[in-house]
Design an enzyme around this catalytic site. Structure first.
Site, mmCIF file in Angstrom:
data_model
loop_
_atom_site.group_PDB
_atom_site.id
_atom_site.type_symbol
_atom_site.label_atom_id
_atom_site.label_comp_id
_atom_site.label_asym_id
_atom_site.label_seq_id
_atom_site.Cartn_x
_atom_site.Cartn_y
_atom_site.Cartn_z
ATOM 1 N N TRP A 27 -16.055 64.291 -58.596
ATOM 2 C CA TRP A 27 -15.437 64.458 -59.929
ATOM 3 C C TRP A 27 -15.200 65.919 -60.252
ATOM 4 C CZ3 TRP A 27 -13.337 60.173 -60.473
ATOM 5 C CH2 TRP A 27 -13.994 58.968 -60.226
ATOM 6 N N ASP A 28 -16.152 66.759 -59.876
ATOM 7 C CA ASP A 28 -15.959 68.206 -60.064
ATOM 8 C C ASP A 28 -14.724 68.684 -59.315
ATOM 9 O OD1 ASP A 28 -18.102 69.004 -61.683
ATOM 10 O OD2 ASP A 28 -19.474 69.155 -59.985
ATOM 11 N N LEU A 29 -14.579 68.209 -58.087
ATOM 12 C CA LEU A 29 -13.470 68.681 -57.251
ATOM 13 C C LEU A 29 -12.131 68.187 -57.806
ATOM 14 C CD1 LEU A 29 -15.262 67.939 -53.861
ATOM 15 C CD2 LEU A 29 -14.764 70.229 -54.766
#
Lengths: 411, 411
Positions: B162-164
């Site tokens: 999700w961060d990426l």
């Protein structure tokens, strides 16, 4: 007005990455035309399906696009697609694809007809070979570090993360190339591969350096937050929670909220190490977990949830997707990103728009996916510039189809 | 020349998403200035570390940026950051952050000094509360569908997916807003949250619709490709491979290459269903796997690898990250995306540049991350427009630091 209002993008694609890229641009306000073969592309029946048999996947990844269905095996059909991709307009001439059709549909051929064309092609690997998220991921070693500690086998992601990341990079690569064209007039051939996106990301996260310079290999660590402290616990009511002690502030908050300061001091004394250091929290995570486990095991979530929130702890519940959809307001129309939509053949459920909000614009509501070929006539008239007789001839010869022709997939 | 040459972006960030966004822009050619507090930000020591103790993670996510170290608690330090963020320049006035400092560093304050500022803020959730990949993921149900069939507990991703994804959407949101500013002159406050990015993605993949309209919940399915056919097999040499039968072509190729056409016909007769349908392949995956298992168990990878490649099958080996780094040329300087780099304090390993190639530009080599505060003086002089005496005063008063001052982190 939407942020990309006026831009026109043509998309020839299937599956996750490029459809997501086109849909993101559509949700930013671009006119996105997706072309498919008559009867539907490779992903037209992809799971999950609604009880009607229609693809929820396809509907999810093609929201707000226009759809044209063309027989791409016929010279006339190829000529039509070429015409649509290279149609004039300052904010047109933008083409996204992962289909890799050599010859008539490659950059060399298309840019002869529109010199400033920007074509973004996503391939499987840098050699142009097909790869999918499910092959790239094991090849690079992520399943080897995923899963319960001590579990002997690799565990693959259920989320097609590389596809999703690559799709987003397709969007920014297109926008970067279009910015260049606005300033310098030049179009270009833009290429990236799913495997390169994944390989670069491993490098960005430090994993390649780690694998080369450190002797110890990173192993599986279950649900622990890698590199600091974060762990899942089962509570007295059977619910499972994730609690985070990544930053110093989060760590101090967790220690305070659970009242384990004394045990933590004891652990620091015994180990001779300071848990103010995140790497030490990682090294001693099993000891920390042993201290916290009885605390959570003795409490129902309702007993500490409000307190955790008030103290600003970073934590969450583990849910199933079904539970999340029912229980989490962030996945419901209470969140302005979602609108409840009734879609014929699919059902009624919350549908997301763009996660980004731009203060200069109102947030657009999500627009459902088209039926296959829903915009065939409109695109032939307005983009390809054909007249009524020409369009009728194409339908008669079976070169194109619309949602009302028998070859088309019903709405 | 790089695609975003001339653009200047200021970044105040930590961890994965926003640092990745800034780095992607830097690898596209923008001048990206990351400011940190003296001594380093929240992520300055994040694992994995090199044997020297320096963070491979930080080095990976800050490649090609300029670094300035400032005491953000002092009014003078805050004034400096304000000045750098709002510095003049048609292609400047672009600010990325996930720090959420209210007051002096919010959009309202900064846009008073530069009306056309574009500020992109990534928060944890839409309420502005902190969330991390490790809390968003369980809350939305992905760990519940990850892991071996029948495994009773949720399994979290090892990859901060999700961060990426959010970091990449930060890039395209910035580029979209800057495109709007180029045309209309207006800057804006751009906001998104990690949890909204994840929630929208579930919707895009059809998972929310599936959870609402279908009674049966999606369960864990081990390493199987969801919705069609794709499975892992252990070969005679102990190696594990992933083979894909997602498209009709891939499926027919797999059946032909392994010579199981007759058994497949038998399965179709017994079940009364056609395996040409991808959903049927999913439903009958265990039967298909039972047919294929002995084939792979009887063969070493070397016996079929060339043949599979020649026939265009989509397949891969399972590797550890260490194996991938040693064995896979796509993770080595044979791939033009990677350059072997010797980095003081880190070691020698292949470092990736941007996965996208633009035909109008040569691919840039990757540029290492700066030492903390490496560009403090340069930025004060060239961006903040201070003279030598002013800069010296700031160092004397401890408002700023460079890599050579004791507070700074050594290179």
């Amino acid at each position: 007005m939407s942020i990309l209002k006026g831009m026109r993008v043509v998309e020839g694609s299937a599956f996750v990455a490029v459809p997501l890229a086109g849909m993101t641009l559509a949700q930013m306000g671009a006119e996105v035309i997706r072309f498919d073969r008559i009867g539907g592309g490779l992903d037209s029946g992809r799971l999950p399906l609604a009880p009607s048999g229609q693809s929820l996947f396809w509907a999810g990844l093609n929201k707000g696009k226009k759809s044209i269905a063309v027989d791409m095996k016929s010279p006339e059909g190829r000529e039509l697609i070429t015409r649509i991709v290279t149609a004039p307009g300052d904010d047109a001439g933008l083409f996204l694809t992962n289909l890799r059709v050599r010859g008539w549909m490659d950059y060399e051929s298309l840019s002869k007809l529109r010199e400033d064309l920007i074509m973004v092609t996503l391939t499987g690997d840098r050699h142009g070979r097909p790869q999918v998220d499910y092959t790239v991921n094991p090849a690079l070693g992520i399943p080897d570090i995923t899963g319960p500690e001590g579990y002997p086998d690799p565990v693959a992601n259920a989320l097609p993360a590389w596809d999703l990341i690559a799709g987003n990079l397709v969007v920014s690569s297109l926008l970067a190339a279009e910015r260049h064209r606005l300033r310098h007039g030049a179009g270009q051939d833009v290429e990236l591969s799913l495997k390169d996106v994944a390989a670069a990301t491993l490098g960005h996260l430090g994993m390649i350096g780690d694998a080369v310079v450190n002797e110890a290999a990173r192993g599986k660590s279950g649900n622990a937050l890698y590199g600091a402290y974060g762990q899942d616990f089962v509570c007295a009511d059977g619910q499972r929670v994730m609690v985070i002690g990544l930053t110093d502030r989060q760590w101090r908050g967790l220690v305070a909220a659970t009242g384990i300061a004394e045990e933590i001091s004891g652990l620091e004394r015994r180990s001779g190490r300071s848990l103010r250091d995140e790497g030490t929290r990682w090294d001693l995570r099993h000891d920390i977990t042993a201290i916290l486990e009885p605390w959570f095991a003795a409490r129902r979530v309702a007993e500490f949830a409000e307190d955790f929130d008030r103290q600003g702890l970073t934590w969450s519940l583990f849910r199933t997707i079904k539970e999340a959809v029912v229980e989490d307001p962030d996945l419901s129309p209470e969140n302005p990103m979602f609108k409840m939509m009734d879609q014929p053949g699919l059902g009624r459920f919350p549908v997301p728009s763009l996660p980004t909000s731009f203060s200069e614009m109102l947030r657009d509501d999500p627009v459902p996916a088209p039926a296959l070929g829903e915009h065939t006539e409109e695109i032939l008239a307005e983009v390809a510039g054909l007249d009524f007789t020409e369009i009728a001839g194409l339908f008669d010869r079976g070169v194109v189809a619309s949602m009302t022709t028998p070859q088309g997939k019903a709405a």
